[in-house]
Design a protein around this motif. Structure first.
Motif, PDB file in Angstrom:
ATOM      1  N   UNK A   1       0.857  -1.184   0.000  1.00 48.11           N
ATOM      2  CA  UNK A   1       0.000   0.000   0.000  1.00 48.11           C
ATOM      3  C   UNK A   1       0.892   1.231   0.000  1.00 48.11           C
ATOM      4  N   UNK A   2       0.609   2.147  -0.912  1.00 44.26           N
ATOM      5  CA  UNK A   2       1.354   3.413  -0.913  1.00 44.26           C
ATOM      6  C   UNK A   2       0.392   4.568  -0.731  1.00 44.26           C
ATOM      7  N   UNK A   3       0.673   5.381   0.277  1.00 44.40           N
ATOM      8  CA  UNK A   3      -0.094   6.611   0.460  1.00 44.40           C
ATOM      9  C   UNK A   3       0.832   7.747   0.051  1.00 44.40           C
ATOM     10  N   UNK A   4       0.292   8.651  -0.745  1.00 45.92           N
ATOM     11  CA  UNK A   4       1.146   9.743  -1.178  1.00 45.92           C
ATOM     12  C   UNK A   4       0.460  11.086  -0.978  1.00 45.92           C
ATOM     13  N   UNK A   5       1.008  11.893  -0.069  1.00 50.45           N
ATOM     14  CA  UNK A   5       0.540  13.268   0.127  1.00 50.45           C
ATOM     15  C   UNK A   5      -0.931  13.393   0.441  1.00 50.45           C
ATOM     16  N   UNK A   6      -1.469  12.445   1.210  1.00 57.17           N
ATOM     17  CA  UNK A   6      -2.907  12.469   1.501  1.00 57.17           C
ATOM     18  C   UNK A   6      -3.264  13.634   2.415  1.00 57.17           C
ATOM     19  N   UNK A   7      -4.227  14.420   1.989  1.00 52.81           N
ATOM     20  CA  UNK A   7      -4.700  15.538   2.791  1.00 52.81           C
ATOM     21  C   UNK A   7      -6.210  15.504   2.813  1.00 52.81           C
ATOM     22  N   UNK A   8      -6.769  15.654   3.998  1.00 45.98           N
ATOM     23  CA  UNK A   8      -8.227  15.649   4.105  1.00 45.98           C
ATOM     24  C   UNK A   8      -8.668  16.687   5.118  1.00 45.98           C
ATOM     25  N   UNK A   9      -9.517  17.586   4.674  1.00 47.34           N
ATOM     26  CA  UNK A   9     -10.126  18.567   5.569  1.00 47.34           C
ATOM     27  C   UNK A   9     -11.587  18.224   5.721  1.00 47.34           C
ATOM     28  N   UNK A  10     -12.086  18.273   6.964  1.00 52.93           N
ATOM     29  CA  UNK A  10     -13.528  18.176   7.190  1.00 52.93           C
ATOM     30  C   UNK A  10     -14.019  19.595   7.407  1.00 52.93           C
TER      31      UNK A  10
ATOM     32  N   UNK B   1      -3.798  14.084  -2.879  1.00 51.27           N
ATOM     33  CA  UNK B   1      -3.025  12.891  -2.614  1.00 51.27           C
ATOM     34  C   UNK B   1      -3.640  11.660  -3.246  1.00 51.27           C
ATOM     35  N   UNK B   2      -2.897  10.557  -3.156  1.00 53.87           N
ATOM     36  CA  UNK B   2      -3.373   9.347  -3.830  1.00 53.87           C
ATOM     37  C   UNK B   2      -3.083   8.114  -2.995  1.00 53.87           C
ATOM     38  N   UNK B   3      -3.833   7.071  -3.259  1.00 58.45           N
ATOM     39  CA  UNK B   3      -3.672   5.776  -2.592  1.00 58.45           C
ATOM     40  C   UNK B   3      -3.428   4.737  -3.673  1.00 58.45           C
TER      41      UNK B   3
ATOM     42  N   UNK C   1      -2.882  15.732   7.060  1.00 62.39           N
ATOM     43  CA  UNK C   1      -2.205  16.587   6.094  1.00 62.39           C
ATOM     44  C   UNK C   1      -0.942  15.908   5.596  1.00 62.39           C
ATOM     45  N   UNK C   2      -0.881  15.785   4.299  1.00 59.89           N
ATOM     46  CA  UNK C   2       0.332  15.323   3.638  1.00 59.89           C
ATOM     47  C   UNK C   2       0.851  14.000   4.206  1.00 59.89           C
ATOM     48  N   UNK C   3      -0.017  13.034   4.325  1.00 55.49           N
ATOM     49  CA  UNK C   3       0.391  11.729   4.847  1.00 55.49           C
ATOM     50  C   UNK C   3       0.989  10.891   3.723  1.00 55.49           C
TER      51      UNK C   3
ATOM     52  N   UNK D   1      -0.538  14.901  11.166  1.00 53.24           N
ATOM     53  CA  UNK D   1       0.713  14.728  10.428  1.00 53.24           C
ATOM     54  C   UNK D   1       1.489  13.536  10.965  1.00 53.24           C
ATOM     55  N   UNK D   2       2.161  12.865  10.058  1.00 51.17           N
ATOM     56  CA  UNK D   2       2.995  11.748  10.490  1.00 51.17           C
ATOM     57  C   UNK D   2       4.264  12.300  11.124  1.00 51.17           C
ATOM     58  N   UNK D   3       4.540  11.874  12.357  1.00 53.03           N
ATOM     59  CA  UNK D   3       5.701  12.389  13.083  1.00 53.03           C
ATOM     60  C   UNK D   3       6.934  11.518  12.867  1.00 53.03           C
ATOM     61  N   UNK D   4       6.690  10.226  12.773  1.00 57.55           N
ATOM     62  CA  UNK D   4       7.826   9.322  12.644  1.00 57.55           C
ATOM     63  C   UNK D   4       7.321   7.966  12.185  1.00 57.55           C
ATOM     64  N   UNK D   5       8.115   7.303  11.345  1.00 57.28           N
ATOM     65  CA  UNK D   5       7.807   5.931  10.970  1.00 57.28           C
ATOM     66  C   UNK D   5       9.033   5.100  11.293  1.00 57.28           C
TER      67      UNK D   5
END
Lengths: 277, 378
Positions: free
Chosen positions: B4-13, B58-60, B20-22, B213-217
């Motif tokens: 699975x690749x997540x690229x720059x996923x951003x979602x506002x409700x 962004x894309x999945x 943001x930018x996951x 936001x992703x802090x660390x993987x």
């Protein structure tokens, strides 16, 4: 000690039974009175109470020698169609009001409910004029349409609560399980709101069936319903209470039969909470 | 089975940020846990993978296939919801059979029955198959929800806090069972949790997410021993890591020393850390409670304090010490030691265990190599 407790329970049980009995009498007596009246000949209407010579004369007068059956069928046709139309429009509307967030959502919901606020007599004059001009007067469709004022708000508000009770997760889960949105709606959502659907439809039917002001003023010889026509047996020169009672008894039958058939759903449906997982 | 690749996923409700930018790369058959506090965007990330919500940007990609714009039904993922999302009008059997009766994954009735029964046996709910959902306990519902996801072979499993509504004991045993099961399944799994123990024990890798936001993987060891920021360090570990403001006093000629807790006790900065501090004069240091040691013997290198509170927890106990300048330090000690409140004590800090953070942004600066090598092979 034990004895006194059992006496209390006994008194409790007896008084409960007595109260229920009184209530049952209170609720059923008008029905009984109506049936008794319908079986009395006109001559004994005011001279007897419970002991009289029963006759089927009133029923045969209403059914065989008048056009009452025609109006009875009218009422069936108009009421059932009104409920069906309400279901077609109301179920998606209730779903949308429960699930989606959009501008003026609450205002729209409240406006729909407010259709029930105004007494029918208040809006009947302009409606009468509009119906006369547009040719909707005395048509089945005209009645079905105006009945939406009665049935639609009720249906939407009952079902909205049901849809709100269903977690959006359940919809998402069903979609992930491989179903399209429409299949989810039919296979998962509709079964969950079924008690509400049945209860709301029945209530709508009863309100539509009992409607009086609208058919009285917006219909005539062609589309008039039995509620209005029953009064015709009270003409200015002859007053046939017996025939009115016979017509009313027959008129009450569909509601009674329906209510008995779906009593179970009605109680469950109106007490809500049926969806709580 | 799929990556699975997540690229720059951003979602506002609306005006509220979901994520943001996951960007995250999940390998085939990997078990990754997404860990963060409540409202961090964990569930949003899962929903974006499942296609329940659509991203603003962004894309999945699942299994190398672009799934943006595909309906959830077409992504071949299975999800366990935090609320379980079982169909309340159906029995356990029908719930588990539901995916197998769908247009997408339709199987013959015999096949459906076989699979459901096999799966129910694995989940230990085979005696409950004819029960309605209302008649199940929380634990049984949770197993049913897992069973419904396991009954077909999806490319990816998504699990949204599946254990969070169970009582503590059941949660621990289910955690062990899940760990056992994941080795048998070998399917790519994204597991969301707010419990750091779950995240560390189950995941091959952990993605720490906070405020969208992703802090660390990294591997459990990496995020625990080499946290990318003070924030991450504070999310892992119970009792929470001690954060202490420190002044770096450079002595001419000698190694710099830390001045902390209002005492004139020299704590030497480990030699390999010195260049990484970039000459900063103040830093924040993180000290795990297990790296604070209460000592009985007087020593020049000891700090002093009063016992502020003492919580015995069986094998371990948590001691809160009020130090000379009022900072409260938590220490994790052996269970057999007992301390009275307000008793004067001395404690010792291991310089090699100290995590150094930037004093303003909280970014990770350094940690002594001795431990770092240990963390690196995780």
């Amino acid at each position: 000690m034990n004895e006194s407790v059992s006496i209390f329970t006994l008194v409790g049980r007896v008084s409960k039974t007595v109260l229920l009995l009184v209530y049952a009498l209170f609720a059923l007596f008008p029905l009984l009175w109506m049936i008794i009246m319908s079986l009395k000949p006109d001559s004994q209407m005011f001279t007897t109470t419970f002991i009289f010579s029963p006759t089927m004369e009133n029923y045969s007068a209403v059914f065989l020698r008048s056009d009452y059956p025609h109006f009875f069928l009218n009422n069936l046709l108009v009421s059932i169609s009104a409920v069906l139309l309400s279901l077609i429009v109301g179920v998606p509307a209730a779903y949308a009001l429960a699930r989606f967030h959009f501008r003026l959502k609450e205002d729209i919901a409240f406006t729909i409910l407010s259709f029930r606020f105004a007494p029918e007599i208040l809006v009947i004059l302009p409606l009468f004029l509009i119906y006369q001009r547009t040719g909707l007067y005395d048509t089945y469709f005209g009645l079905i349409w105006v009945y939406q004022l009665i049935t639609l708000p009720l249906l939407i508000w009952i079902l909205r609560g049901y849809f709100e009770d269903i977690s959006p997760d359940i919809e998402a889960a069903a979609q992930l399980d491989g179903y399209s949105w429409w299949q989810v709606f039919l296979k998962v959502l509709l079964p969950l709101v079924k008690p509400g659907l049945v209860a709301a439809s029945l209530l709508c039917f009863i309100f539509a069936w009992n409607a009086f002001t609208f058919p009285l003023l917006l219909s005539d010889a062609r589309a008039q319903t039995s509620t209005v026509v029953a009064l015709r047996f009270l003409a200015s020169d002859t007053v046939h209470y017996g025939q009115v009672a016979a017509a009313a008894t027959i008129s009450a039958l569909p509601e009674v039969i329906l209510a008995l058939l779906i009593q179970k759903h009605l109680v469950r449906g109106l007490s809500f909470g049926a969806v709580k997982g | 089975m799929a990556s699975v690749q997540l690229h720059g996923l951003t979602k506002w409700y609306g005006k509220r940020l979901g994520v943001e930018n996951v960007t995250l790369d999940i390998a085939d058959k990997e078990f990754i846990t997404i860990f963060g506090p409540a409202g961090a965007g964990k569930t949003t990330t899962l929903s974006l993978i499942a296609g329940i919500v659509a991203p603003n940007r962004g894309s999945v990609r699942i299994g190398g296939r672009d799934v943006d714009g595909l309906e959830p039904a077409d992504r071949n993922v299975a999800m366990v919801f935090e609320s379980y999302a079982l169909y309340p009008q159906m029995t356990v059997f029908d719930n588990m059979a539901f995916p197998l009766r769908s247009p997408k994954h339709r199987k013959s009735p015999q096949d459906v029955e076989d699979r459901v029964k096999r799966c129910a046996k694995v989940m230990k709910i085979d005696h409950l198959l004819q029960r309605p959902i209302q008649a199940l306990s929380n634990g049984q519902r949770q197993r049913t929800a897992l069973g419904r996801a396991l009954v077909r072979q999806p490319d990816v499993f998504l699990m949204d806090e599946p254990l969070s509504h169970l009582d503590a004991k059941l949660r621990h045993s289910m955690r062990a069972e899940l760990k056992e099961m994941r080795s048998q399944l070998g399917t790519t799994t994204v597991y969301v949790t707010h419990d750091y123990l779950e995240a560390m024990s189950l995941g091959d890798r952990i993605a720490v997410i906070n405020q969208g936001r992703i802090q660390q993987v990294g591997t459990p060891k990496e995020v625990y021993f080499m946290p990318a920021s003070l924030e991450v360090a504070q999310l892992f570990g119970d009792p929470e890591i001690n954060v202490i403001d420190a002044k770096v006093a450079s002595k001419s000629g000698g190694r710099p020393e830390l001045q902390i807790l209002g005492e004139n006790v020299p704590v030497g900065v480990p030699s390999d850390v010195v260049p990484l501090l970039n000459g900063a004069e103040t830093v924040k240091i993180g000290l795990r409670p297990s790296d604070v040691d209460v000592v009985e013997i007087n020593n020049k290198g000891n700090f002093h304090g009063l016992v502020y509170s003492f919580e015995p927890l069986g094998t371990k106990s948590v001691l809160t010490i009020e130090s000379v300048d009022g900072t409260r330090i938590r220490a994790l000690l052996d269970g057999h030691r007992v301390f009275d409140v307000d008793r004067r004590i001395q404690f010792k800090i291991d310089p090699n265990a100290i995590l150094f953070f930037d004093s303003e942004r909280g970014a990770f600066l350094a940690k002594s190599k001795l431990i770092r090598e240990e963390a690196g092979d995780g």
